[in-house]
Design a protein around this motif. Structure first.
Motif, PDB file in Angstrom:
ATOM      1  N   PRO A 181       1.234  -1.318   0.051  1.00 18.66           N
ATOM      2  CA  PRO A 181      -0.124   0.004   0.089  1.00 18.66           C
ATOM      3  C   PRO A 181       1.000   1.479  -0.250  1.00 18.66           C
ATOM      4  O   PRO A 181       2.316   1.421   0.523  1.00 18.66           O
ATOM      5  CB  PRO A 181      -0.600   0.049   1.238  1.00 18.66           C
ATOM      6  CG  PRO A 181      -0.268  -1.698   1.254  1.00 18.66           C
ATOM      7  CD  PRO A 181       0.672  -1.829   1.480  1.00 18.66           C
ATOM      8  N   GLY A 182       0.627   2.345  -0.540  1.00 14.03           N
ATOM      9  CA  GLY A 182       1.243   3.591  -0.897  1.00 14.03           C
ATOM     10  C   GLY A 182       0.932   4.175   0.907  1.00 14.03           C
ATOM     11  O   GLY A 182       0.458   4.063   1.942  1.00 14.03           O
ATOM     12  N   ALA A 183       1.378   5.181   0.684  1.00 11.16           N
ATOM     13  CA  ALA A 183       2.213   6.181   2.113  1.00 11.16           C
ATOM     14  C   ALA A 183       1.199   7.779   1.748  1.00 11.16           C
ATOM     15  O   ALA A 183       2.080   8.145   1.206  1.00 11.16           O
ATOM     16  CB  ALA A 183       3.306   5.628   2.640  1.00 11.16           C
ATOM     17  N   PRO A 184       0.757   8.078   2.806  1.00 13.41           N
ATOM     18  CA  PRO A 184       0.100   7.474   4.246  1.00 13.41           C
ATOM     19  C   PRO A 184      -1.042   6.437   3.797  1.00 13.41           C
ATOM     20  O   PRO A 184      -1.594   6.708   2.941  1.00 13.41           O
ATOM     21  CB  PRO A 184      -0.318   8.889   4.902  1.00 13.41           C
ATOM     22  CG  PRO A 184      -0.898   9.464   3.558  1.00 13.41           C
ATOM     23  CD  PRO A 184       0.726   9.799   2.603  1.00 13.41           C
ATOM     24  N   LEU A 185      -1.527   5.760   4.860  1.00 12.81           N
ATOM     25  CA  LEU A 185      -2.596   4.256   4.428  1.00 12.81           C
ATOM     26  C   LEU A 185      -3.902   4.913   4.659  1.00 12.81           C
ATOM     27  O   LEU A 185      -4.314   4.481   4.063  1.00 12.81           O
ATOM     28  CB  LEU A 185      -2.096   3.462   5.557  1.00 12.81           C
ATOM     29  CG  LEU A 185      -3.015   1.945   4.976  1.00 12.81           C
ATOM     30  CD1 LEU A 185      -2.371   0.974   3.610  1.00 12.81           C
ATOM     31  CD2 LEU A 185      -2.191   0.905   5.974  1.00 12.81           C
ATOM     32  N   ALA A 186      -3.946   6.245   5.082  1.00 10.16           N
ATOM     33  CA  ALA A 186      -5.171   6.573   5.186  1.00 10.16           C
ATOM     34  C   ALA A 186      -6.115   7.165   3.947  1.00 10.16           C
ATOM     35  O   ALA A 186      -6.979   7.253   3.019  1.00 10.16           O
ATOM     36  CB  ALA A 186      -4.960   7.541   6.531  1.00 10.16           C
ATOM     37  N   GLU A 187      -4.738   8.035   3.212  1.00  8.22           N
ATOM     38  CA  GLU A 187      -4.793   8.201   2.702  1.00  8.22           C
ATOM     39  C   GLU A 187      -5.003   7.316   0.752  1.00  8.22           C
ATOM     40  O   GLU A 187      -5.952   7.147   0.123  1.00  8.22           O
ATOM     41  CB  GLU A 187      -3.982   9.356   1.154  1.00  8.22           C
ATOM     42  CG  GLU A 187      -4.103   9.931  -0.237  1.00  8.22           C
ATOM     43  CD  GLU A 187      -5.754  10.051  -0.250  1.00  8.22           C
ATOM     44  OE1 GLU A 187      -6.306  10.713  -1.073  1.00  8.22           O
ATOM     45  OE2 GLU A 187      -6.033  10.921   1.011  1.00  8.22           O
ATOM     46  N   ALA A 188      -4.478   6.326   0.840  1.00  8.18           N
ATOM     47  CA  ALA A 188      -4.899   4.599   0.164  1.00  8.18           C
ATOM     48  C   ALA A 188      -6.062   4.366   0.024  1.00  8.18           C
ATOM     49  O   ALA A 188      -6.026   3.585  -0.979  1.00  8.18           O
ATOM     50  CB  ALA A 188      -3.524   3.907   0.205  1.00  8.18           C
ATOM     51  N   ARG A 189      -6.420   3.938   1.271  1.00  7.84           N
ATOM     52  CA  ARG A 189      -8.090   3.763   1.123  1.00  7.84           C
ATOM     53  C   ARG A 189      -8.734   4.419   1.757  1.00  7.84           C
ATOM     54  O   ARG A 189     -10.343   3.782   2.161  1.00  7.84           O
ATOM     55  CB  ARG A 189      -7.102   2.519   2.570  1.00  7.84           C
ATOM     56  CG  ARG A 189      -6.495   1.852   2.756  1.00  7.84           C
ATOM     57  CD  ARG A 189      -7.254   0.482   1.565  1.00  7.84           C
ATOM     58  NE  ARG A 189      -6.079  -0.634   0.874  1.00  7.84           N
ATOM     59  CZ  ARG A 189      -4.973  -0.480   0.183  1.00  7.84           C
ATOM     60  NH1 ARG A 189      -5.379   1.239  -1.024  1.00  7.84           N
ATOM     61  NH2 ARG A 189      -4.230  -1.305  -0.335  1.00  7.84           N
ATOM     62  N   ARG A 190      -8.965   5.583   1.512  1.00  7.44           N
ATOM     63  CA  ARG A 190      -9.366   7.022   1.933  1.00  7.44           C
ATOM     64  C   ARG A 190     -10.775   6.330   1.323  1.00  7.44           C
ATOM     65  O   ARG A 190     -12.140   5.677   1.357  1.00  7.44           O
ATOM     66  CB  ARG A 190      -9.603   8.036   1.806  1.00  7.44           C
ATOM     67  CG  ARG A 190     -10.231   9.320   2.191  1.00  7.44           C
ATOM     68  CD  ARG A 190      -9.944  10.794   1.656  1.00  7.44           C
ATOM     69  NE  ARG A 190      -9.421  10.691   0.680  1.00  7.44           N
ATOM     70  CZ  ARG A 190      -9.988  10.766  -0.271  1.00  7.44           C
ATOM     71  NH1 ARG A 190     -10.932  11.795  -0.617  1.00  7.44           N
ATOM     72  NH2 ARG A 190      -9.630  11.713  -1.721  1.00  7.44           N
ATOM     73  N   HIS A 191     -10.982   5.919  -0.525  1.00  7.63           N
ATOM     74  CA  HIS A 191     -12.544   5.574  -1.179  1.00  7.63           C
ATOM     75  C   HIS A 191     -13.209   4.626  -1.078  1.00  7.63           C
ATOM     76  O   HIS A 191     -14.167   4.428  -0.221  1.00  7.63           O
ATOM     77  CB  HIS A 191     -11.853   5.929  -2.832  1.00  7.63           C
ATOM     78  CG  HIS A 191     -11.182   7.065  -2.802  1.00  7.63           C
ATOM     79  ND1 HIS A 191      -9.977   7.552  -2.984  1.00  7.63           N
ATOM     80  CD2 HIS A 191     -11.511   8.543  -3.430  1.00  7.63           C
ATOM     81  CE1 HIS A 191      -9.634   9.263  -3.934  1.00  7.63           C
ATOM     82  NE2 HIS A 191     -10.559   9.261  -3.886  1.00  7.63           N
TER      83      HIS A 191
END
Length: 437
Positions: A181-191
């Protein structure tokens, strides 16, 4: 004589000859029977599509390759009446992005279908091509998880052909960086998280599980988080080690902490922790992102620094919080003239077992019953790694491990049992059908 690359009987015909017809299946409505007939009639087409996408390299860092696989799925999803969109991530993340597809309706439960487009095999890996021999096929990502993505697509195709998509609310989420996963993880999984909030049910199509006792789906899986332990001591001549002035040094302190982790935390069900890399000495350099470091020291000098990086897996958030607190307490018991600090990075949350998850498995087993197939059990959560479904499990009922059956994921020679693909598509299509009535 070499064995033929394709069976003498086409897969669709072989399935129809070996299993009861849709009309013979118990408990299926006429529309459900039409769904099953479509799956059987298009079994070879599904395998051909799987071959096509497996032969596109989509290692996580191959940005264009991941996008090309996304385009291969985007066109058929659009043709089924979905609004399929490519979601770009910031350039700084060095990841391809995600493919999301949406249908909006008013009937039944809102369903989220989760897959991923990337694999662990980058462009320079020698394992690159789909190869078929009889009922088996090998290839990079053939079961983890392009096979599962094909299950999603052909389940939706079958529903569409039977007129069963009208009025439904379904979101398809194909992430492009599940393996790294890309970083930051919160942004990578936001959608994905946003899609979870807008859904009632999440179905994830990672590799299915089976053993000598039967088949299984996943109602719970552990989360994955990382930690870094940084230790300092007083650099001095080794002749004074353990003295009041010199103390014990950074390496002894790191060893004390790891030993205490092992002795005091080990044994709790579903809790594991693993120190994956350690460096220590007079001078230490360590790159957390790469898990790589260098150290310099001498046998007659007390070590000044040590760094340890590891992971932590738990089944619930409560177990995670409890383990972190116990680890902090152990770290705080410093040896003389040493200091230590442990930090925790946010990672994949756990998918805790819930009554709603079990109810989904129960519903799936009504599908199995009506297809004349044995019931599926709940897979031991200690035997599954972290996955994207965990990001939405706190907001939805969730069921995972609904993809294809295969072996050797993440390793050269990864393979899929092609004869199980149509059954997995039928199960998925009928489960979605019943959820959206």
């Amino acid at each position: 004589m070499p064995r033929p690359l394709r069976p003498a009987l086409p897969l669709a015909a072989a399935l129809l000859a070996a299993s009861p017809s849709a009309a013979q299946a118990q408990g299926l409505s006429p529309q459900e029977q039409a769904i099953v007939r479509y799956v059987d009639a298009h079994a070879d087409e599904a395998v051909d599509f799987l071959e096509r996408v497996v032969n596109i390299n989509s290692g996580t860092l191959n940005v264009e390759g991941v996008r090309e696989v996304g385009r291969a799925f985007q066109a058929p999803l659009d043709s089924l009446g979905f609004d399929a969109r490519w979601i770009a991530l910031p350039d700084s993340m060095r990841r391809a992005g995600h493919l999301f597809a949406y249908r909006q309706g008013t009937r039944g439960r809102r369903v989220l279908l989760i897959g991923h487009l990337d694999t662990v095999f980058e462009r320079d890996h020698p394992f690159q091509r789909f190869t078929r021999e009889g009922r088996w096929a090998t290839g990079p990502g053939v079961n983890d998880m392009k096979g599962g993505d094909v299950v999603i697509l052909y389940a939706l195709k079958a529903l569409h052909a039977a007129g069963a998509l009208e009025g439904t609310t379904i979101t398809v989420a194909f992430t492009g960086d599940e393996e790294s996963p890309g970083a930051p993880l919160a942004e990578a999984r936001r959608h994905l998280v946003e899609a979870g909030h807008a859904s009632d049910v999440a179905l994830e199509f990672e590799t299915a599980s089976r053993d000598s006792t039967g088949e299984y789906a996943t109602t719970a899986r552990r989360g994955h988080n990382e930690w870094v332990l940084r230790v300092t001591g007083r650099q001095a001549h080794s002749s004074g080690v353990f003295s009041e002035g010199a103390g014990s040094g950074a390496i002894f302190e790191a060893a004390r902490i790891l030993t205490a982790f092992h002795e005091e935390l080990r044994g709790e069900q579903y809790l594991t922790f693993n120190p994956g890399v350690i460096v220590g000495g007079t001078g230490v350099e360590f790159n957390e992102d790469e898990g790589r470091g260098t150290a310099f020291g001498k046998s007659n000098v007390i070590a000044q620094s040590a760094v340890v990086q590891g992971d932590l897996r738990t089944l619930t958030v409560e177990q995670l919080d409890r383990a972190r607190e116990r680890m902090r307490q152990i770290v705080a018991r410093h040896l003389p003239r040493t200091q230590a600090e442990i930090t925790f990075a946010e990672g994949y949350p756990p998918m805790a077992p819930t009554e709603g998850n079990q109810a989904l498995l129960d519903l799936l087993n009504t599908v199995n019953r009506d297809l004349g197939s044995p019931a599926i059990g709940a897979w031991d959560p200690g035997r599954r790694g972290a996955a994207d479904v965990s990001f939405v499990a706190p907001f939805t009922d969730a069921l995972a491990g609904l993809g294809v059956h295969g072996t050797g994921a993440h390793a050269p020679g990864e393979r899929v049992d092609l004869e199980t693909l149509p059954m997995q598509v039928k199960r998925a299509a009928l489960l979605i059908y019943r959820l959206t009535r």
